[in-house]
Design an enzyme around this catalytic site. Structure first.
Site, short mmCIF file in Angstrom:
data_model
loop_
_atom_site.label_atom_id
_atom_site.label_comp_id
_atom_site.label_asym_id
_atom_site.label_seq_id
_atom_site.Cartn_x
_atom_site.Cartn_y
_atom_site.Cartn_z
CD GLU A 1 -3.20 -0.50 0.09
OE1 GLU A 1 -3.14 0.63 -0.39
OE2 GLU A 1 -4.10 -1.32 -0.21
CD GLU B 1 -1.31 -1.01 -4.54
OE1 GLU B 1 -1.25 -2.22 -4.80
OE2 GLU B 1 -2.32 -0.48 -4.03
CD GLU B 2 -2.76 4.78 -0.03
OE1 GLU B 2 -2.34 5.58 0.83
OE2 GLU B 2 -3.83 4.16 0.07
#
Lengths: 284, 284
Positions: free
Chosen positions: A168, A171-172
């Protein structure tokens, strides 16, 4: 469906054995709890299915079977209604299939519960300047509120919590990290329809520092002073957030031990992580 | 269903407004993500349902809606197949209903994941004689193997982990307890069909000591020397079990801090427990 089509469908399921024509049962696999799992894969007309299901259940009852499971891929949606009419209830569903179950035993129903929890992570990533990696989201509860928060996300079925946190953050924000430990977790209820929620605060060590924010879900991302993060009115106002912020500050300022992980092997031979306070365990 | 019955069903959904007859849409509730939730409650013939669903979706598309959810109680199982034929997929199901969803937006599909984890507890309960409360089970993996294990069980949807541990110990052994802390947890995968599993080892303090074992699931229950428990060949053989046993021994013999709980309030006003190392947090 015409009578002759039904007859044909049923005939396919019959075999001649020792001169006696027998009904071949639906092809179930036994589980280790005295149950049967039917993995329906081939298309079947509902009338033929009901005929065979009744014959199969009759035999399974004689054999003392208890839970009968029917897994129907979404292509066989025509068999959902007949299954329910034969006494089956829903157990769980995923986008491409539904699982139904019926307790045919005489003893107490011990059908296991469906998955009850979604699992999420929040990632606490700090650099050497006591700055924490934070984002603002495009969607959901925090949209447009100007709240800077940890990168968060949902742990996928089959995914390790530690790996979900790393994924995460990448990805972010584009930042590479490695897992350190779980500092805290929160359990809440009715977070998503009737389901409960487990949210793990994972401390990660950054391996890169240049932010490349994701376009669709993230409005903004930055490194922010940890004290400035914790002082945000939203964080201070909600003790669910402020208590987590306090734990993170304790991790930086005090000798706070979270739960780190070790890989283990389960009784059935699978690898799984156990998380515990390894610092205290290694004390003499 | 005859043509006239369909007409009647549809007519019920029409209103005369400013002299223009309009189709009343299916009665959806907006969610906070630009979506619509249809809670179907009244019986409806599938043809009428499809007619109204198409009209509704057409309008919702014009309004820029994205995710459309249909919740069908099991009594309305006749509407499952028509929903799938109109492009809906399964999202999740419980014994008494199924939830379907369809992404009608032009942007990226952000339909949230279904619940992915079952949550279980194992209860570590010790008395003053360094004895631990253990059971042998009637069913499942451990049946007939003579392994003495902690009382275990599944955390229900909506149930706090700490409360589930107290409940399971009471149910299986009749012993009253209070929650102390979570000593460790394990995440494993494909434990139940494709679902993942989180298993929390909870330390509980006994408030009573006379065992009244449950009849149906428990073969035997006793207080057993913790060292004898840890020395069982099965425990020693599997490092998933031996590592947990080591943590429990550390809790008795060393200064091991697990995660204790505090009640907090979430952003949406619900009470939920946060679990963390409160001993380390309170250090000066």
């Amino acid at each position: 469906m015409s009578t002759s089509t039904i007859a044909l469908a049923i005939e396919k399921q019959m075999v001649l054995e020792n001169g006696v024509q027998q009904v071949e049962l639906l092809n179930g696999v036994e589980d280790s709890y005295g149950g049967i799992i039917l993995n329906m894969e081939e298309p079947m007309e509902s009338e033929a299915f009901v005929y065979l299901l009744r014959a199969s259940i009759s035999q399974w009852k004689q054999q003392g079977k208890r839970g009968v499971w029917i897994k129907l891929p979404i292509q066989l949606v025509n068999l959902v209604e007949p299954s329910v009419k034969e006494g089956f209830r829903y157990h769980h569903a995923e986008p491409d299939y539904i699982m139904l179950v019926n307790w045919i035993g005489n003893s107490t129903n011990t059908i296991p519960e469906n998955a009850s929890h979604r699992v999420g992570i929040g990632a606490f990533v700090t650099n050497d300047q006591r700055e924490v990696l934070v984002v603002q989201e495009n969607n959901g509860t925090f949209k447009g509120k100007g709240v800077w928060k940890f990168p968060t996300g949902v742990v996928n079925e089959g995914e390790d919590i530690c790996m979900a946190a790393i994924r995460e953050v990448k990805e972010e924000t584009g930042i590479d990290t490695e897992f350190v430990e779980i500092l805290a977790f929160r359990q809440s209820h009715k977070s998503f329809f009737t389901k409960s929620d487990l949210f793990f605060v994972c401390m990660l060590r950054p391996l890169s520092f240049d932010i490349q924010k994701q376009e669709t879900e993230i409005e903004a991302a930055q490194w922010m002073s940890i004290n400035e993060y914790a002082a945000q009115p939203f964080i201070q106002k909600h003790n669910g957030f402020s208590s987590v912020a306090n734990v993170c500050l304790a991790k930086l300022e005090k000798d706070y031990a979270g739960f780190s992980r070790i890989p283990t092997t389960t009784a059935s031979g699978k690898t799984s992580y156990v998380y515990f306070n390894s610092r205290d365990l290694s004390k003499l």
